[in-house]
Design an enzyme around this catalytic site. Sequence first.
Site, PDB file in Angstrom:
ATOM      1  N   SER A 177       0.822  -1.206   0.000  1.00  0.00           N
ATOM      2  CA  SER A 177       0.000   0.000   0.000  1.00  0.00           C
ATOM      3  C   SER A 177       0.864   1.269   0.000  1.00  0.00           C
ATOM      4  O   SER A 177       0.782   2.099  -0.898  1.00  0.00           O
ATOM      5  CB  SER A 177      -0.915  -0.046   1.231  1.00  0.00           C
ATOM      6  OG  SER A 177      -1.635   1.160   1.372  1.00  0.00           O
ATOM      7  N   HIS A 218       5.777   4.455  10.374  1.00  0.00           N
ATOM      8  CA  HIS A 218       5.058   4.231  11.623  1.00  0.00           C
ATOM      9  C   HIS A 218       6.108   4.069  12.715  1.00  0.00           C
ATOM     10  O   HIS A 218       7.162   3.471  12.485  1.00  0.00           O
ATOM     11  CB  HIS A 218       4.179   2.989  11.486  1.00  0.00           C
ATOM     12  CG  HIS A 218       3.377   2.654  12.711  1.00  0.00           C
ATOM     13  ND1 HIS A 218       2.909   3.602  13.595  1.00  0.00           N
ATOM     14  CD2 HIS A 218       2.951   1.455  13.196  1.00  0.00           C
ATOM     15  CE1 HIS A 218       2.233   3.002  14.565  1.00  0.00           C
ATOM     16  NE2 HIS A 218       2.255   1.701  14.342  1.00  0.00           N
TER      17      HIS A 218
HETATM   18  P1  NAD Z   1       1.448  -3.754   3.034  1.00  0.00           P
HETATM   19  O1  NAD Z   1       1.039  -4.947   3.810  1.00  0.00           O
HETATM   20  O2  NAD Z   1       0.490  -3.107   2.120  1.00  0.00           O
HETATM   21  O3  NAD Z   1       2.706  -4.084   2.124  1.00  0.00           O
HETATM   22  C1  NAD Z   1       3.773  -4.816   2.550  1.00  0.00           C
HETATM   23  C2  NAD Z   1       4.677  -5.162   1.364  1.00  0.00           C
HETATM   24  O4  NAD Z   1       5.892  -5.636   1.921  1.00  0.00           O
HETATM   25  C3  NAD Z   1       4.178  -6.304   0.498  1.00  0.00           C
HETATM   26  O5  NAD Z   1       3.482  -5.844  -0.599  1.00  0.00           O
HETATM   27  C4  NAD Z   1       5.467  -6.927   0.024  1.00  0.00           C
HETATM   28  O6  NAD Z   1       5.876  -6.274  -1.159  1.00  0.00           O
HETATM   29  C5  NAD Z   1       6.490  -6.555   1.039  1.00  0.00           C
HETATM   30  N1  NAD Z   1       7.062  -7.622   1.867  1.00  0.00           N
HETATM   31  C6  NAD Z   1       6.406  -8.480   2.693  1.00  0.00           C
HETATM   32  N2  NAD Z   1       7.300  -9.253   3.323  1.00  0.00           N
HETATM   33  C7  NAD Z   1       8.530  -8.868   2.893  1.00  0.00           C
HETATM   34  C8  NAD Z   1       9.865  -9.284   3.163  1.00  0.00           C
HETATM   35  N3  NAD Z   1      10.102 -10.273   4.056  1.00  0.00           N
HETATM   36  N4  NAD Z   1      10.873  -8.666   2.528  1.00  0.00           N
HETATM   37  C9  NAD Z   1      10.649  -7.667   1.656  1.00  0.00           C
HETATM   38  N5  NAD Z   1       9.414  -7.239   1.359  1.00  0.00           N
HETATM   39  C10 NAD Z   1       8.380  -7.832   1.964  1.00  0.00           C
HETATM   40  O7  NAD Z   1       2.058  -2.724   4.089  1.00  0.00           O
HETATM   41  P2  NAD Z   1       1.623  -1.190   4.297  1.00  0.00           P
HETATM   42  O8  NAD Z   1       0.219  -1.142   4.777  1.00  0.00           O
HETATM   43  O9  NAD Z   1       2.051  -0.413   3.117  1.00  0.00           O
HETATM   44  O10 NAD Z   1       2.521  -0.799   5.560  1.00  0.00           O
HETATM   45  C11 NAD Z   1       3.894  -0.462   5.440  1.00  0.00           C
HETATM   46  C12 NAD Z   1       4.243   0.522   6.538  1.00  0.00           C
HETATM   47  O11 NAD Z   1       3.484   1.718   6.349  1.00  0.00           O
HETATM   48  C13 NAD Z   1       3.930   0.045   7.941  1.00  0.00           C
HETATM   49  O12 NAD Z   1       4.943   0.523   8.799  1.00  0.00           O
HETATM   50  C14 NAD Z   1       2.610   0.716   8.257  1.00  0.00           C
HETATM   51  O13 NAD Z   1       2.396   0.903   9.640  1.00  0.00           O
HETATM   52  C15 NAD Z   1       2.811   2.037   7.546  1.00  0.00           C
HETATM   53  N6  NAD Z   1       1.589   2.789   7.208  1.00  0.00           N
HETATM   54  C16 NAD Z   1       0.577   2.184   6.530  1.00  0.00           C
HETATM   55  C17 NAD Z   1      -0.542   2.912   6.169  1.00  0.00           C
HETATM   56  C18 NAD Z   1      -1.678   2.274   5.390  1.00  0.00           C
HETATM   57  O14 NAD Z   1      -2.681   2.944   5.188  1.00  0.00           O
HETATM   58  N7  NAD Z   1      -1.585   1.052   4.908  1.00  0.00           N
HETATM   59  C19 NAD Z   1      -0.632   4.276   6.495  1.00  0.00           C
HETATM   60  C20 NAD Z   1       0.439   4.882   7.147  1.00  0.00           C
HETATM   61  C21 NAD Z   1       1.544   4.126   7.502  1.00  0.00           C
END
Ligand code: NAD
Length: 339
Positions: A26, A108
């Site tokens: 995301s 985060h």
């Molecule tokens: P997500 O679950 O959407 O994406 C995670 C991605 O990580 C996967 O698509 C994959 O490409 C990759 N991945 C998974 N395991 C892996 C590994 N072992 N090695 C390398 N890559 C790997 O995550 P997200 O929601 O984008 O969250 C990421 C960060 O952003 C977190 O710290 C979260 O707290 C923060 N955050 C998220 C949001 C939100 O709305 N989703 C908003 C603000 C902050």
Amino acid sequence: MRVYYDRDADVNLIKNRRVAVIGYGSQGRAHALNLRDSGVSEVAVGLREGSGSRRKAEADGLKVMTPAEAAGWGDVVMILVPDELQPELYESRIAPNLKPGAAVAFAHGFNVHFSQIEPGPELDCFMVAPKGPGHTVRAEYERGAGVPCLAAVQQDASGNAMELAVAYASAVGGGRSGIIETTFQEECETDLFGEQAVLCGGVSHLITAAYETLVEAGYSKEMAFFECMHEVKLIVDLIYEGGLANMRYSVSNTAEYGDYLSGPRVIDERVKDNMRAVLGDIQSGRFARDWVLENKAGQAEFKAMRARWARHDVEEVGERMRGMMPWIAQNRLVNKDRN
Ligand code: NAD
Ligand code: MG
């Protein structure tokens, strides 16, 4: 509280650096594409060899490396894999490869604030956290606008970590609406409290408790679903748009009178005491410890709770009732095949 805008940012600080984005979910996709389109000439994505996201990142025209390669390549390494996977990935693939003087960045505060990741003292450590999901961060940027971002510095080895964080946030689009300065501690504790007390825990349990109250009193499940779950969206949209007064303006006078009279009976001082206890567990690190241990135990209790809640009566009725409203499925935010 300090707020920065594009005019306060020196975007060259980020344009001239190699930015490695680890993870392409995301947030990862939105950060990487916005950075590139803001003129950061060297952006790479770090993903595991077999990762399903590799093809997506390559199709978007981005350079893809393994997390270890990207960590060694980047001047700024933004870590955007799921929070519970970050400590192991950091320890095994990122920390050993970072260039001296590199900056590690997060969206985060959890892992850094609760010491699950401890960046070496020679590194900058900052946070840029857009206040919206990745698809909105990208869509607003493409429209010429931007989602507000939080920016924080945990460790300032270079002496200009905040300038770098503001430049990064600006390149992601945050400077178009505002980059709000905070700390890892404040972002982390308020984020956990908000999701537990209101957004996820509070709202879910308010809905199910009210649903159960009606059904136990002999009313039909269908009516209980509509009144206590389905219509939450109408109310939340009004609050989102213009606050509580905007919602109270729009509902009937009867509904507004009942709000003032009965709201404080449902959410009374005891509920606030409970909220203070929840906040205390967040501040003391007790919640973080439980969640870290739960992950070490393979999420056994977490998965059991997820399965139990998925079987709740209101979910079964809701599924059936939503089937009568096909327009809901046509505008889905969640598509389990895609996200
Ligand atoms: P997500 O679950 O959407 O994406 C995670 C991605 O990580 C996967 O698509 C994959 O490409 C990759 N991945 C998974 N395991 C892996 C590994 N072992 N090695 C390398 N890559 C790997 O995550 P997200 O929601 O984008 O969250 C990421 C960060 O952003 C977190 O710290 C979260 O707290 C923060 N955050 C998220 C949001 C939100 O709305 N989703 C908003 C603000 C902050
Ligand atoms: Mg949050």
